[in-house]
Design an enzyme around this catalytic site. Structure first.
Site, PDB file in Angstrom:
ATOM      1  N   GLU A 106       4.826  -5.033   7.369  1.00 56.18           N
ATOM      2  CA  GLU A 106       3.771  -3.705   8.110  1.00 56.18           C
ATOM      3  C   GLU A 106       4.167  -3.429   9.485  1.00 56.18           C
ATOM      4  OE1 GLU A 106       2.661  -6.602   6.220  1.00 56.18           O
ATOM      5  OE2 GLU A 106       1.139  -5.751   4.866  1.00 56.18           O
ATOM      6  N   ALA A 135       0.949  -1.123   0.009  1.00 54.50           N
ATOM      7  CA  ALA A 135       0.034  -0.048   0.127  1.00 54.50           C
ATOM      8  C   ALA A 135       0.874   1.216  -0.051  1.00 54.50           C
ATOM      9  CB  ALA A 135      -0.729   0.021   0.965  1.00 54.50           C
ATOM     10  N   GLY A 144       1.199  -5.382   1.081  1.00 47.92           N
ATOM     11  CA  GLY A 144      -0.224  -5.205   0.302  1.00 47.92           C
ATOM     12  C   GLY A 144       0.356  -5.906  -1.361  1.00 47.92           C
ATOM     13  N   GLU A 192       0.140  -9.295  -0.499  1.00 47.75           N
ATOM     14  CA  GLU A 192      -1.511  -9.665  -0.164  1.00 47.75           C
ATOM     15  C   GLU A 192      -2.295  -9.967  -1.459  1.00 47.75           C
ATOM     16  OE1 GLU A 192      -1.889  -6.575   2.640  1.00 47.75           O
ATOM     17  OE2 GLU A 192      -2.312  -8.220   4.362  1.00 47.75           O
TER      18      GLU A 192
HETATM   19  N1  CO8 Z   1       4.533   3.441  -0.564  1.00 51.75           N
HETATM   20  C1  CO8 Z   1       4.980   4.500  -0.949  1.00 51.75           C
HETATM   21  N2  CO8 Z   1       6.259   4.766  -1.478  1.00 51.75           N
HETATM   22  C2  CO8 Z   1       7.101   3.531  -1.697  1.00 51.75           C
HETATM   23  C3  CO8 Z   1       6.600   2.551  -0.950  1.00 51.75           C
HETATM   24  C4  CO8 Z   1       5.263   2.189  -0.395  1.00 51.75           C
HETATM   25  N3  CO8 Z   1       4.897   1.224   0.145  1.00 51.75           N
HETATM   26  N4  CO8 Z   1       7.678   1.685  -1.199  1.00 51.75           N
HETATM   27  C5  CO8 Z   1       8.492   2.228  -1.623  1.00 51.75           C
HETATM   28  N5  CO8 Z   1       8.248   3.456  -1.900  1.00 51.75           N
HETATM   29  C6  CO8 Z   1       9.039   4.589  -2.670  1.00 51.75           C
HETATM   30  C7  CO8 Z   1      10.312   5.237  -1.713  1.00 51.75           C
HETATM   31  O1  CO8 Z   1       9.783   6.113  -0.846  1.00 51.75           O
HETATM   32  C8  CO8 Z   1      11.063   5.483  -2.530  1.00 51.75           C
HETATM   33  O2  CO8 Z   1      10.529   6.978  -3.238  1.00 51.75           O
HETATM   34  P1  CO8 Z   1      11.505   8.059  -3.257  1.00 51.75           P
HETATM   35  O3  CO8 Z   1      12.653   7.711  -4.279  1.00 51.75           O
HETATM   36  O4  CO8 Z   1      10.823   9.352  -3.698  1.00 51.75           O
HETATM   37  O5  CO8 Z   1      12.059   8.230  -1.947  1.00 51.75           O
HETATM   38  C9  CO8 Z   1      10.974   4.690  -3.770  1.00 51.75           C
HETATM   39  O6  CO8 Z   1       9.678   4.007  -3.778  1.00 51.75           O
HETATM   40  C10 CO8 Z   1      12.356   3.549  -4.069  1.00 51.75           C
HETATM   41  O7  CO8 Z   1      12.193   3.176  -2.673  1.00 51.75           O
HETATM   42  P2  CO8 Z   1      13.327   2.737  -1.867  1.00 51.75           P
HETATM   43  O8  CO8 Z   1      14.394   3.905  -2.144  1.00 51.75           O
HETATM   44  O9  CO8 Z   1      12.851   2.348  -0.434  1.00 51.75           O
HETATM   45  O10 CO8 Z   1      14.017   1.199  -2.625  1.00 51.75           O
HETATM   46  P3  CO8 Z   1      14.819   0.374  -2.072  1.00 51.75           P
HETATM   47  O11 CO8 Z   1      15.215  -0.712  -3.410  1.00 51.75           O
HETATM   48  O12 CO8 Z   1      15.884   0.881  -1.301  1.00 51.75           O
HETATM   49  O13 CO8 Z   1      14.003  -0.714  -0.960  1.00 51.75           O
HETATM   50  C11 CO8 Z   1      11.959  -1.926  -0.161  1.00 51.75           C
HETATM   51  C12 CO8 Z   1      12.790  -1.519  -1.574  1.00 51.75           C
HETATM   52  C13 CO8 Z   1      12.550  -2.759   0.691  1.00 51.75           C
HETATM   53  C14 CO8 Z   1      10.810  -2.469  -0.826  1.00 51.75           C
HETATM   54  C15 CO8 Z   1      11.450  -0.296   0.375  1.00 51.75           C
HETATM   55  O14 CO8 Z   1      11.150   0.521  -0.284  1.00 51.75           O
HETATM   56  C16 CO8 Z   1      10.355  -0.654   1.438  1.00 51.75           C
HETATM   57  O15 CO8 Z   1      10.488  -1.162   2.653  1.00 51.75           O
HETATM   58  N6  CO8 Z   1       9.079  -0.148   1.205  1.00 51.75           N
HETATM   59  C17 CO8 Z   1       8.040  -0.083   2.159  1.00 51.75           C
HETATM   60  C18 CO8 Z   1       7.571  -1.746   2.316  1.00 51.75           C
HETATM   61  C19 CO8 Z   1       6.392  -1.449   3.227  1.00 51.75           C
HETATM   62  O16 CO8 Z   1       6.612  -1.490   4.324  1.00 51.75           O
HETATM   63  N7  CO8 Z   1       5.387  -1.740   2.871  1.00 51.75           N
HETATM   64  C20 CO8 Z   1       4.016  -1.647   3.773  1.00 51.75           C
HETATM   65  C21 CO8 Z   1       2.853  -0.672   3.200  1.00 51.75           C
HETATM   66  S1  CO8 Z   1       1.749  -1.024   4.145  1.00 51.75           S
HETATM   67  C22 CO8 Z   1       0.708  -2.085   3.525  1.00 51.75           C
HETATM   68  O17 CO8 Z   1       0.858  -2.509   2.190  1.00 51.75           O
HETATM   69  C23 CO8 Z   1      -0.810  -2.445   4.346  1.00 51.75           C
HETATM   70  C24 CO8 Z   1      -1.715  -2.857   3.163  1.00 51.75           C
HETATM   71  C25 CO8 Z   1      -3.063  -2.963   4.047  1.00 51.75           C
HETATM   72  C26 CO8 Z   1      -4.132  -3.117   3.153  1.00 51.75           C
HETATM   73  C27 CO8 Z   1      -5.297  -2.844   3.720  1.00 51.75           C
HETATM   74  C28 CO8 Z   1      -6.635  -3.274   2.820  1.00 51.75           C
HETATM   75  C29 CO8 Z   1      -7.707  -2.762   3.455  1.00 51.75           C
END
Ligand code: CO8
Length: 264
Positions: free
Chosen positions: A138, A69, A115, A118
């Site tokens: 998460e 997400a 997500g 998921e």
């Molecule tokens: N949301 C928004 N932006 C993101 C997300 C995200 N989930 N993931 C990555 N990005 C962005 C980063 O902010 C970055 O942007 P910028 O260049 O502007 O800073 C760009 O993408 C590249 O990301 P990274 O530099 O972090 O890339 P890496 O290769 O270093 O790392 C990772 C990759 C490990 C995947 C890292 O990006 C990460 O940890 N991302 C977040 C993962 C996460 O915690 N996701 C949880 C989301 S919560 C969720 O999904 C709950 C779902 C609930 C559903 C409910 C339904 C009812």
């Protein structure tokens, strides 16, 4: 023809009978913002109502299937009432309720995270590239999974591994995911799409009508007791005899020819 911003939609396969949806929001590793999920939902609606489509593939980029997400969209949400009233992320349900076979083809050394994992688990089959990683991180940002991570994941990999994944947030590799039954198969990253298209064509060669019935019955295995599920299956099996395609399939076998299904 709809215009899309965050996804590419086309048909693939020799008979153009496989739908193909590619997430393309590289600046955020395919984070699932509302407009992106709305586009996916619309594309699925179109494939669902198109009789010529017998299977759909959902895929991402070589770097990421999806990082989950959109955290930047979620961070500013002020209060519970807002997120509740907005039925936050309810359009994700379209993936789980899609009636035709849906395959997640997940590539990317970066991730199938949160997500992203998921929505992959909402698909019927997951195939992975060998560099893919699967995780439910998460917990690291102060939330818990909200779209099946605490429910579909334990059903797929068992309690202990699922607990480890949701409590530590640590990802598993594609090979581990296969070992635990989360993914059906792992291919080298460059072979993934051709292999998955081949599998999808095999599925799409069957009666699209009966394929949906088969999917519906199989999904009941996760919703019902064994006795109820067996009863449902038997009734569904009986109902295949009400279709033209059942007779066509059986006659084609007896006459040693390829079936020509009408989806009726
Ligand atoms: N949301 C928004 N932006 C993101 C997300 C995200 N989930 N993931 C990555 N990005 C962005 C980063 O902010 C970055 O942007 P910028 O260049 O502007 O800073 C760009 O993408 C590249 O990301 P990274 O530099 O972090 O890339 P890496 O290769 O270093 O790392 C990772 C990759 C490990 C995947 C890292 O990006 C990460 O940890 N991302 C977040 C993962 C996460 O915690 N996701 C949880 C989301 S919560 C969720 O999904 C709950 C779902 C609930 C559903 C409910 C339904 C009812």
């Amino acid at each position: 023809e709809r215009k899309y911003k965050y996804i590419h939609v086309r048909t693939v396969g020799k008979g153009s009978n496989v739908g193909y949806i590619e997430l393309d929001r590289p600046s955020a590793l395919n984070a699932l913002c509302d407009p992106l999920m709305l586009e996916v939902s619309n594309a699925l609606d179109d494939f669902e109502s198109d009789d010529s489509i017998g299977c759909v593939i959902l895929t991402g980029s070589n770097k990421a299937f999806s990082a989950g997400a959109d955290i930047k969209q979620m961070a500013p949400v002020a209060k519970y009432a807002d997120i509740y009233k907005a039925k936050f992320l309810s359009q994700w349900d379209k993936i789980a309720s899609f009636r035709k076979p849906l395959i997640a083809a997940v590539n990317g050394y970066a991730n199938v995270m949160a997500g992203g994992c998921e929505i992959a688990m909402m698909c019927d089959i997951i195939y992975a590239g060998d560099t893919a990683k699967f995780g439910q991180p998460e917990i690291k940002i102060g939330i818990i999974p909200g779209a099946g991570g605490t429910q579909r994941l334990p059903r797929a990999v068992g309690k202990s591994k699922a607990m480890e994944m949701v409590l530590t947030g640590d990802p598993i590799t594609a090979d581990e995911a296969k070992q635990y039954g989360l993914v059906a198969d792992v291919f080298s990253a460059k072979d993934l799409l051709p292999k998955v298209i081949e599998k999808a064509e095999k599925i799409a060669a069957n009666s699209h009508l009966v394929t949906s019935m088969c999917k519906e019955a199989t999904n009941k295995a996760f919703e019902m007791t064994l006795a109820e599920g067996l009863h449902f299956e038997k009734r569904m099996f009986h109902s295949t005899f009400a279709t033209d395609d059942r007779l066509e399939g059986m006659m084609a076998f007896i006459e040693k020819r390829k079936p020509n299904y009408s989806n009726e």
